[in-house]
Write a protein that holds these residues in place. Structure first.
Motif, PDB file in Angstrom:
ATOM      1  N   UNK A  59     -20.248 124.126 -72.858  1.00  0.00           N
ATOM      2  CA  UNK A  59     -19.007 123.356 -72.875  1.00  0.00           C
ATOM      3  C   UNK A  59     -19.234 121.870 -72.591  1.00  0.00           C
ATOM      4  N   UNK A  60     -20.075 121.564 -71.638  1.00  0.00           N
ATOM      5  CA  UNK A  60     -20.265 120.178 -71.188  1.00  0.00           C
ATOM      6  C   UNK A  60     -21.368 119.434 -71.933  1.00  0.00           C
ATOM      7  N   UNK A  61     -22.115 120.124 -72.743  1.00  0.00           N
ATOM      8  CA  UNK A  61     -23.224 119.480 -73.454  1.00  0.00           C
ATOM      9  C   UNK A  61     -22.704 118.373 -74.367  1.00  0.00           C
ATOM     10  N   UNK A  62     -23.322 117.208 -74.248  1.00  0.00           N
ATOM     11  CA  UNK A  62     -22.965 116.079 -75.095  1.00  0.00           C
ATOM     12  C   UNK A  62     -21.777 115.276 -74.600  1.00  0.00           C
ATOM     13  N   UNK A  63     -21.120 115.745 -73.536  1.00  0.00           N
ATOM     14  CA  UNK A  63     -19.974 115.011 -72.996  1.00  0.00           C
ATOM     15  C   UNK A  63     -20.445 113.970 -71.995  1.00  0.00           C
TER      16      UNK A  63
END
Length: 77
Positions: A59-63
Motif C-alpha cells: 500500500x505505501x510503496x512509492x508514496x
C-alpha cells in the motif's frame, strides 16, 4: 495478553512478538520520518479494514512520507 487465547496462546504470543519486533526495527531505522507508524498502518489495514496482507504490504510503496503520515492521521494514529 496471549493467555486469554487458551490453546492458541503460544501461537498468539509468537505473532505478537513478531509484530513488536517489526515495529521496533522500523522505529530504529536511521532517517525514518514515520517510525513505527508505517507498520502500524499495515497491521491496522489487515486487522481492522480487512485488507489482504499482500495489498497492505504494498500500500505505501512509492508514496511520499507525508502522504503516508496523512493516511495514518486519518486512521487516528
Amino acid at each position: 495478553m496471549s493467555a486469554k487465547y487458551d490453546h492458541d496462546s503460544l501461537k498468539i504470543q509468537i505473532i505478537f512478538t513478531i509484530i513488536y519486533a517489526g515495529m521496533v526495527a522500523e522505529e530504529n531505522k536511521k532517517f525514518t520520518k514515520l517510525g513505527k507508524r508505517v507498520k502500524h498502518l499495515g497491521v491496522y489495514q489487515i486487522l481492522i479494514e480487512g485488507m489482504p496482507a499482500h495489498q497492505a504490504a504494498n500500500f505505501s510503496k512509492g508514496k511520499k512520507w507525508r502522504e503516508i503520515a496523512t493516511d495514518c492521521k486519518n486512521r487516528g494514529f
